[in-house]
Design a protein around this motif. Structure first.
Motif, PDB file in Angstrom:
ATOM      1  N   LYS A  45       0.800  -1.227   0.000  1.00 34.23           N
ATOM      2  CA  LYS A  45       0.000   0.000   0.000  1.00 34.23           C
ATOM      3  C   LYS A  45       0.833   1.278   0.000  1.00 34.23           C
ATOM      4  N   GLY A  46       2.029   1.251   0.576  1.00 34.10           N
ATOM      5  CA  GLY A  46       2.855   2.447   0.609  1.00 34.10           C
ATOM      6  C   GLY A  46       2.131   3.637   1.201  1.00 34.10           C
ATOM      7  N   CYS A  47       2.206   4.765   0.533  1.00 34.09           N
ATOM      8  CA  CYS A  47       1.609   6.008   1.032  1.00 34.09           C
ATOM      9  C   CYS A  47       0.098   5.908   1.196  1.00 34.09           C
ATOM     10  N   GLY A  48      -0.544   4.928   0.583  1.00 37.21           N
ATOM     11  CA  GLY A  48      -1.972   4.742   0.752  1.00 37.21           C
ATOM     12  C   GLY A  48      -2.370   4.480   2.193  1.00 37.21           C
ATOM     13  N   ILE A  49      -1.411   4.077   3.028  1.00 30.37           N
ATOM     14  CA  ILE A  49      -1.686   3.876   4.449  1.00 30.37           C
ATOM     15  C   ILE A  49      -2.001   5.201   5.134  1.00 30.37           C
ATOM     16  N   TYR A  50      -1.332   6.251   4.688  1.00 32.92           N
ATOM     17  CA  TYR A  50      -1.506   7.565   5.309  1.00 32.92           C
ATOM     18  C   TYR A  50      -2.601   8.382   4.636  1.00 32.92           C
ATOM     19  N   GLU A  51      -2.916   8.072   3.402  1.00 35.22           N
ATOM     20  CA  GLU A  51      -3.801   8.917   2.608  1.00 35.22           C
ATOM     21  C   GLU A  51      -4.950   8.088   2.036  1.00 35.22           C
ATOM     22  N   ALA A  52      -5.984   8.768   1.634  1.00 37.16           N
ATOM     23  CA  ALA A  52      -7.077   8.081   0.954  1.00 37.16           C
ATOM     24  C   ALA A  52      -6.537   7.418  -0.305  1.00 37.16           C
ATOM     25  N   GLU A  53      -6.904   6.161  -0.502  1.00 42.87           N
ATOM     26  CA  GLU A  53      -6.351   5.415  -1.634  1.00 42.87           C
ATOM     27  C   GLU A  53      -6.763   6.009  -2.970  1.00 42.87           C
ATOM     28  N   ASP A  54      -7.895   6.735  -2.983  1.00 42.67           N
ATOM     29  CA  ASP A  54      -8.324   7.313  -4.246  1.00 42.67           C
ATOM     30  C   ASP A  54      -7.766   8.718  -4.452  1.00 42.67           C
ATOM     31  N   ALA A  55      -6.903   9.169  -3.497  1.00 39.14           N
ATOM     32  CA  ALA A  55      -6.282  10.482  -3.671  1.00 39.14           C
ATOM     33  C   ALA A  55      -5.383  10.442  -4.897  1.00 39.14           C
ATOM     34  N   ALA A  56      -5.399  11.509  -5.650  1.00 35.05           N
ATOM     35  CA  ALA A  56      -4.591  11.571  -6.875  1.00 35.05           C
ATOM     36  C   ALA A  56      -3.650  12.768  -6.781  1.00 35.05           C
ATOM     37  N   PRO A  57      -2.512  12.612  -6.104  1.00 35.54           N
ATOM     38  CA  PRO A  57      -1.582  13.731  -5.973  1.00 35.54           C
ATOM     39  C   PRO A  57      -1.082  14.181  -7.337  1.00 35.54           C
ATOM     40  N   THR A  58      -0.945  15.479  -7.476  1.00 39.86           N
ATOM     41  CA  THR A  58      -0.500  16.052  -8.745  1.00 39.86           C
ATOM     42  C   THR A  58       1.014  16.050  -8.806  1.00 39.86           C
ATOM     43  N   LEU A  59       1.559  15.523  -9.871  1.00 43.39           N
ATOM     44  CA  LEU A  59       3.000  15.507 -10.103  1.00 43.39           C
ATOM     45  C   LEU A  59       3.304  16.395 -11.289  1.00 43.39           C
ATOM     46  N   THR A  60       4.101  17.421 -11.053  1.00 43.12           N
ATOM     47  CA  THR A  60       4.508  18.327 -12.129  1.00 43.12           C
ATOM     48  C   THR A  60       6.022  18.278 -12.244  1.00 43.12           C
ATOM     49  N   LEU A  61       6.504  17.894 -13.410  1.00 45.06           N
ATOM     50  CA  LEU A  61       7.940  17.785 -13.643  1.00 45.06           C
ATOM     51  C   LEU A  61       8.339  18.656 -14.822  1.00 45.06           C
ATOM     52  N   SER A  62       9.610  19.046 -14.840  1.00 45.65           N
ATOM     53  CA  SER A  62      10.113  19.841 -15.951  1.00 45.65           C
ATOM     54  C   SER A  62      10.093  19.001 -17.232  1.00 45.65           C
ATOM     55  N   PRO A  63       9.983  19.646 -18.389  1.00 48.42           N
ATOM     56  CA  PRO A  63       9.996  18.879 -19.647  1.00 48.42           C
ATOM     57  C   PRO A  63      11.253  18.031 -19.803  1.00 48.42           C
ATOM     58  N   ALA A  64      12.403  18.562 -19.384  1.00 46.75           N
ATOM     59  CA  ALA A  64      13.652  17.810 -19.537  1.00 46.75           C
ATOM     60  C   ALA A  64      13.628  16.536 -18.700  1.00 46.75           C
ATOM     61  N   LEU A  65      13.155  16.633 -17.457  1.00 49.28           N
ATOM     62  CA  LEU A  65      13.111  15.452 -16.601  1.00 49.28           C
ATOM     63  C   LEU A  65      12.047  14.471 -17.092  1.00 49.28           C
ATOM     64  N   SER A  66      10.911  14.971 -17.535  1.00 52.62           N
ATOM     65  CA  SER A  66       9.868  14.092 -18.068  1.00 52.62           C
ATOM     66  C   SER A  66      10.390  13.288 -19.253  1.00 52.62           C
ATOM     67  N   HIS A  67      11.159  13.958 -20.114  1.00 50.91           N
ATOM     68  CA  HIS A  67      11.735  13.262 -21.272  1.00 50.91           C
ATOM     69  C   HIS A  67      12.735  12.207 -20.816  1.00 50.91           C
ATOM     70  N   ARG A  68      13.560  12.556 -19.832  1.00 46.77           N
ATOM     71  CA  ARG A  68      14.546  11.600 -19.342  1.00 46.77           C
ATOM     72  C   ARG A  68      13.872  10.377 -18.733  1.00 46.77           C
ATOM     73  N   LEU A  69      12.820  10.603 -17.971  1.00 46.94           N
ATOM     74  CA  LEU A  69      12.097   9.481 -17.379  1.00 46.94           C
ATOM     75  C   LEU A  69      11.447   8.602 -18.437  1.00 46.94           C
ATOM     76  N   SER A  70      10.981   9.211 -19.521  1.00 44.93           N
ATOM     77  CA  SER A  70      10.373   8.408 -20.586  1.00 44.93           C
ATOM     78  C   SER A  70      11.402   7.500 -21.248  1.00 44.93           C
TER      79      SER A  70
END
Length: 263
Positions: A104-129
């Motif tokens: 479960k990870g962080c779902g233990i502390y938070e509502a499982e249906d919570a959808a935290p927003t992740l905003t990354l720079s274009p350069a990092l998003s490309h690197r992760l892809s």
């Protein structure tokens, strides 16, 4: 003479000014992007990180065929799955089973249906892809929601650190050795020996392996897991960064296939 005196006075003053500047207390160095470190604002009292790296052809394979999308890059072969904090101390004190934390990870502390927003720079998003497997559900967003968000770690900082750690391993001779084995079987101990030649002697279970079964029923390498000290990421991949994993999580036999892409 008066002009010469004024000139010398000005010269001495300038020298004194420069000397004073030279002897100013050194300013603290800013963290380098190439030096992995993380600020953990919440639940920071956990014991270790697991750096999970993937062997992409094995990670994307399963009994029913590929588990990754058609746009999965063929390179690099060594990818990033995640950087996972172990149970924080409040969950240990509450006797929460470690398997529940893994599930479960962080779902233990938070509502499982919570959808935290992740905003990354274009350069990092490309690197992760490039380095994160293109699973059918977005693996980067999953990792952030399950393993990062409840620690209040900045997403850009976290994934920059995680990709840097992946790159540090991928630059080692042992990673080149692993890549040279593509399509061949390997003795697990040979792989450990090559890794420790780069890192130095590691604690027991400092490195562990995860295997999958492919569509042909073969046991194939899928992941390499490193157990790391939270305050020593900067030392990775040297042995000073490692801890012994509290759990035995290696499921690979003594010999297994290092698979190649089949598509």
């Amino acid at each position: 003479m008066r002009a010469a005196s004024l000139f010398l006075s000005s010269l001495f003053a300038a020298c004194a000014f420069l000397s004073a500047c030279t002897h100013q207390p050194p300013q603290p160095a800013r963290p380098s992007p190439s030096s992995p470190s993380l600020i953990v604002p919440q639940h920071a009292d956990f014991g270790h990180y697991t750096l999970a790296l993937t062997w992409q052809p094995g990670f994307c394979s399963g009994p029913e065929g590929t588990t990754c999308r058609a746009d999965q890059p063929a390179t690099p072969l060594i990818g990033l799955h995640g950087l996972w904090a172990s149970r924080p101390s409040d969950l240990i004190k509450a006797q929460l089973p470690v398997t529940t934390w893994w599930r479960k990870g962080c779902g233990i502390y938070e509502a499982e249906d919570a959808a935290p927003t992740l905003t990354l720079s274009p350069a990092l998003s490309h690197r992760l892809s490039e380095v994160v497997a293109h699973t059918h559900s977005d693996l980067v967003s999953h990792e952030y929601a399950k393993h990062v968000h409840c620690f209040a770690i900045d997403g850009e900082q976290f994934f920059t650190t995680a990709t840097n750690l992946r790159d540090r391993f991928a630059d080692l001779p042992s990673a080149s050795y692993l890549t040279s084995l593509e399509g061949h079987e390997v003795e697990k101990q040979d792989l450990v020996t090559n890794i420790t030649a780069d890192t130095g002697a590691l604690p027991e279970r400092g490195v562990q392996f995860q295997c999958n079964k492919n569509a042909s029923g073969q046991t194939v390498l899928a992941q390499i897991w490193f157990t790391l000290k939270p305050n020593a990421l900067v030392a990775f991949p040297k042995a000073d960064a490692f801890l012994s994993s509290p759990q035995m999580q290696d499921n690979c036999p003594a010999r297994f296939l290092v698979p190649r892409w089949t598509h």
